[in-house]
Write an enzyme that holds these catalytic residues in place. Structure first.
Site, PDB file in Angstrom:
ATOM      1  N   HIS A   1      -9.194   0.966   5.544  1.00 47.57           N
ATOM      2  CA  HIS A   1      -7.880   1.110   6.342  1.00 47.57           C
ATOM      3  C   HIS A   1      -7.988   1.918   7.573  1.00 47.57           C
ATOM      4  O   HIS A   1      -8.900   2.741   7.655  1.00 47.57           O
ATOM      5  CB  HIS A   1      -6.878   1.512   5.370  1.00 47.57           C
ATOM      6  CG  HIS A   1      -5.505   1.661   5.792  1.00 47.57           C
ATOM      7  ND1 HIS A   1      -5.188   2.576   6.454  1.00 47.57           N
ATOM      8  CD2 HIS A   1      -4.588   0.686   5.534  1.00 47.57           C
ATOM      9  CE1 HIS A   1      -3.955   2.120   6.968  1.00 47.57           C
ATOM     10  NE2 HIS A   1      -3.397   1.101   6.096  1.00 47.57           N
TER      11      HIS A   1
ATOM     12  N   LYS B   1       0.232   4.402  -0.017  1.00 51.62           N
ATOM     13  CA  LYS B   1      -0.578   5.477   0.654  1.00 51.62           C
ATOM     14  C   LYS B   1      -0.460   6.702  -0.111  1.00 51.62           C
ATOM     15  O   LYS B   1      -0.343   6.642  -1.503  1.00 51.62           O
ATOM     16  CB  LYS B   1      -0.134   5.575   1.877  1.00 51.62           C
ATOM     17  CG  LYS B   1      -0.177   4.231   3.033  1.00 51.62           C
ATOM     18  CD  LYS B   1       0.419   4.521   4.249  1.00 51.62           C
ATOM     19  CE  LYS B   1      -0.125   3.158   4.900  1.00 51.62           C
ATOM     20  NZ  LYS B   1       0.160   3.119   6.416  1.00 51.62           N
TER      21      LYS B   1
ATOM     22  N   GLU C   1      -5.020  -5.438  10.932  1.00 54.65           N
ATOM     23  CA  GLU C   1      -3.731  -4.324  11.208  1.00 54.65           C
ATOM     24  C   GLU C   1      -4.064  -3.853  12.329  1.00 54.65           C
ATOM     25  O   GLU C   1      -4.609  -2.617  12.422  1.00 54.65           O
ATOM     26  CB  GLU C   1      -4.060  -3.231   9.961  1.00 54.65           C
ATOM     27  CG  GLU C   1      -3.684  -3.812   8.530  1.00 54.65           C
ATOM     28  CD  GLU C   1      -3.309  -2.965   7.494  1.00 54.65           C
ATOM     29  OE1 GLU C   1      -2.069  -3.218   7.096  1.00 54.65           O
ATOM     30  OE2 GLU C   1      -3.926  -1.985   7.251  1.00 54.65           O
TER      31      GLU C   1
ATOM     32  N   SER D   1       3.696  -2.585  10.186  1.00 56.69           N
ATOM     33  CA  SER D   1       5.363  -2.539  10.291  1.00 56.69           C
ATOM     34  C   SER D   1       5.847  -4.012   9.907  1.00 56.69           C
ATOM     35  O   SER D   1       6.875  -4.637  10.577  1.00 56.69           O
ATOM     36  CB  SER D   1       5.791  -2.187  11.807  1.00 56.69           C
ATOM     37  OG  SER D   1       5.264  -1.216  12.052  1.00 56.69           O
TER      38      SER D   1
ATOM     39  N   GLU E   1      -6.456   4.473   8.440  1.00 56.16           N
ATOM     40  CA  GLU E   1      -6.305   5.786   8.250  1.00 56.16           C
ATOM     41  C   GLU E   1      -7.543   6.416   7.700  1.00 56.16           C
ATOM     42  O   GLU E   1      -7.753   7.399   7.809  1.00 56.16           O
ATOM     43  CB  GLU E   1      -5.137   6.098   7.323  1.00 56.16           C
ATOM     44  CG  GLU E   1      -3.704   5.907   7.977  1.00 56.16           C
ATOM     45  CD  GLU E   1      -2.807   5.130   7.409  1.00 56.16           C
ATOM     46  OE1 GLU E   1      -2.789   5.513   6.183  1.00 56.16           O
ATOM     47  OE2 GLU E   1      -1.854   4.659   7.796  1.00 56.16           O
TER      48      GLU E   1
ATOM     49  N   GLY F   1       2.883   1.751  10.812  1.00 57.25           N
ATOM     50  CA  GLY F   1       3.895   2.863  10.760  1.00 57.25           C
ATOM     51  C   GLY F   1       4.795   3.270  11.733  1.00 57.25           C
ATOM     52  O   GLY F   1       5.284   4.422  11.939  1.00 57.25           O
TER      53      GLY F   1
ATOM     54  N   ASN G   1       0.885  -1.103   0.108  1.00 60.75           N
ATOM     55  CA  ASN G   1       0.016   0.093  -0.054  1.00 60.75           C
ATOM     56  C   ASN G   1       0.703   1.181  -0.162  1.00 60.75           C
ATOM     57  O   ASN G   1       1.642   1.516   0.815  1.00 60.75           O
ATOM     58  CB  ASN G   1      -0.853  -0.093   1.298  1.00 60.75           C
ATOM     59  CG  ASN G   1      -1.638   1.142   1.634  1.00 60.75           C
ATOM     60  OD1 ASN G   1      -1.760   2.105   0.563  1.00 60.75           O
ATOM     61  ND2 ASN G   1      -2.239   1.340   2.627  1.00 60.75           N
TER      62      ASN G   1
END
Ligand code: PGA
Length: 250
Positions: A95, A11, A167, A213, A97, A173, A9
């Site tokens: 996701h 992003k 996730e 990660s 985010e 991240g 991904n």
């Protein structure tokens, strides 16, 4: 039995030039890997360029989100037919985010899942708990709610084409990966839940990816877990050498 899926991904990264270069490198190092699927989710602006660069390779293309409508007044959204016409065959949905920065809720995410499915895209439904939820002992409750609501009214046939990605929000991240035991526990829980919601053989063949990660030095032990069928990779997917090592996990 379940074919591994390694997904990158990107992003909100890459200009047109960066994207074409990175896609070409990944195309090269994924050639000949016929026992696993490799997928890239570039930004919308480079979907068709990346698809073009990877034409003739087996690398799949996904969008990072998708709308439930085919067209209309939805400023800033991308429709399933747009994704398909740009060369995409899948869409990341829900996701963390999108959930946490843009406040997408389970109901909207479910609409997106149906949008993807009704136009023939594979939805990759992302789920995961925050650090606070984990510390409060709510991990499994949160995952159950996200799976049940995210997949509400998804038929058995559609579930057979769908992918789930676990996730943990605290691992995305941050450089903090879930331990292999934590990841395996969550994956096994989701698979059991799919057995309850569908039936055993649907759950047994569903691919559940781990994300958060994932790096060259932890991919092998994660992929060795019984219920981890692949990875959804952010940061390390922007570096050709790292992502190539990840897709070549052993
Ligand atoms: P990360 O991102 O690999 O940079 O932690 C994972 C993701 O957001 O899918």
């Amino acid at each position: 039995m379940r074919r591994p899926l390694l997904a990158g991904n990107w992003k909100m990264h890459t200009t047109v030039m960066d994207a074409c270069h990175l896609a070409a490198e990944i195309g090269k190092c994924s050639a000949g890997l016929d026992d696993r699927d490799v997928l890239l989710a570039p930004p919308y602006t480079v979907l068709s360029e990346v698809a073009h660069v990877l034409q003739g390779s087996a690398v799949l293309i996904a969008s990072q989100n998708v709308c439930w409508e085919e067209k209309g007044a939805f400023t800033g959204e991308i429709s399933p037919t747009m994704v398909k016409s740009a060369g995409g065959s899948a869409a990341i949905i829900g996701h963390s985010e999108r959930r946490h920065i843009f406040h997408e809720d389970n109901e909207m995410i479910n609409r997106r899942v149906h949008g993807a499915l009704s136009f023939g895209l594979i939805p990759i439904l992302c789920i995961g708990e925050t650090l606070e939820e984990r510390e409060d002992g709510k991990t499994l409750t949160v995952l159950e709610e996200q799976v049940r609501k995210g997949l509400a009214a998804v038929s058995r046939e559609d579930m057979e084409r769908s992918v789930v990605a676990y996730e943990p929000v605290w691992a995305i991240g941050t450089g903090k990966t879930a331990s292999k035991e934590q990841a395996q526990e969550a994956h096994a829980f989701v698979r059991n839940l799919l057995t309850e919601m569908y039936e055993k053989n649907v759950a047994e063949s569903a691919r559940i990816l781990y994300g958060g990660s994932v790096k060259p030095d932890n991919v092998d032990e994660l992929m060795a877990q019984a219920d981890i069928d692949g990875a959804l990779v952010g940061g390390a997917a922007l570096d050709a050498e790292s992502f190539c090592r990840i897709i070549n996990f052993t």
